[in-house]
Design a protein around this motif. Sequence first.
Motif, PDB file in Angstrom:
ATOM      1  N   GLY A 193      49.014  -2.774   0.260  1.00 44.54           N
ATOM      2  CA  GLY A 193      47.613  -2.456   0.016  1.00 44.54           C
ATOM      3  C   GLY A 193      47.291  -2.463  -1.459  1.00 44.54           C
ATOM      4  N   ASP A 194      46.058  -2.126  -1.772  1.00 46.29           N
ATOM      5  CA  ASP A 194      45.615  -1.997  -3.156  1.00 46.29           C
ATOM      6  C   ASP A 194      45.778  -0.545  -3.578  1.00 46.29           C
ATOM      7  N   TYR A 195      46.386  -0.347  -4.740  1.00 45.48           N
ATOM      8  CA  TYR A 195      46.651   0.983  -5.272  1.00 45.48           C
ATOM      9  C   TYR A 195      45.980   1.125  -6.637  1.00 45.48           C
ATOM     10  N   PHE A 196      45.479   2.313  -6.915  1.00 49.36           N
ATOM     11  CA  PHE A 196      44.996   2.667  -8.248  1.00 49.36           C
ATOM     12  C   PHE A 196      46.115   3.453  -8.914  1.00 49.36           C
ATOM     13  N   LYS A 241      54.928  -3.419 -12.496  1.00 50.87           N
ATOM     14  CA  LYS A 241      55.118  -3.666 -11.067  1.00 50.87           C
ATOM     15  C   LYS A 241      56.391  -4.486 -10.929  1.00 50.87           C
ATOM     16  N   VAL A 258      44.118  -1.405 -10.895  1.00 52.21           N
ATOM     17  CA  VAL A 258      44.103  -1.566  -9.446  1.00 52.21           C
ATOM     18  C   VAL A 258      45.030  -2.745  -9.180  1.00 52.21           C
ATOM     19  N   VAL A 259      46.089  -2.504  -8.430  1.00 54.79           N
ATOM     20  CA  VAL A 259      47.132  -3.507  -8.229  1.00 54.79           C
ATOM     21  C   VAL A 259      47.451  -3.637  -6.749  1.00 54.79           C
ATOM     22  N   THR A 260      47.660  -4.872  -6.304  1.00 51.69           N
ATOM     23  CA  THR A 260      48.041  -5.124  -4.917  1.00 51.69           C
ATOM     24  C   THR A 260      49.559  -5.028  -4.807  1.00 51.69           C
ATOM     25  N   LEU A 270      46.716   5.182  -2.870  1.00 54.37           N
ATOM     26  CA  LEU A 270      46.385   4.014  -2.076  1.00 54.37           C
ATOM     27  C   LEU A 270      44.873   3.947  -1.896  1.00 54.37           C
ATOM     28  N   LEU A 271      44.306   2.781  -2.222  1.00 56.05           N
ATOM     29  CA  LEU A 271      42.876   2.572  -1.995  1.00 56.05           C
ATOM     30  C   LEU A 271      42.610   2.039  -0.602  1.00 56.05           C
TER      31      LEU A 271
END
Length: 161
Positions: free
Chosen positions: A71-74, A98, A129-131, A159-160
Amino acid sequence: MALTKVTGSGIQGITIDSNSRIIMSSQPRWFVGKTGNAQDAINPVVFDAVGVNNGSHYSTSTGKFTAPVAGDYFASFRILSKAGSVGSGAEAQIRINKNGTTVAHSYQYGNTAGTDYAGQHFSLNTFVVVTLAANDELTCQTDYQGFFGAGYTAFSGHLLG
């Protein structure tokens, strides 16, 4: 809204309260800090003061957040640098990595003509914001003169979706 609890196959930890607020009690999130005084530049920074570590996905022994799901995380990282000592200037850099590759960074250098920045501290912040795929890792890194713990340095995220 009449719905107060979402249940079903594969759905856990989601509640909608009487004011229609969605509460996701098992959503990955963390807020960790570093104790101690002046620290040398290091990769990774291993944070030892845990404020929040929902799901225990941040490791205080390795300094890594490991994504439990894709998912996308901040994520955010902040420091107060140690006093400058680079020539007549001061220099500091922080990174969020990452899987070992930098995805966000902040850099500051002070050496204005006629001004001696040696002995100065910088407050640096970076966020991203990273996938992430499941089992990807996020770590924090400091470069140059190091940083202070004691509440001045923190790493957080969630987790966004």
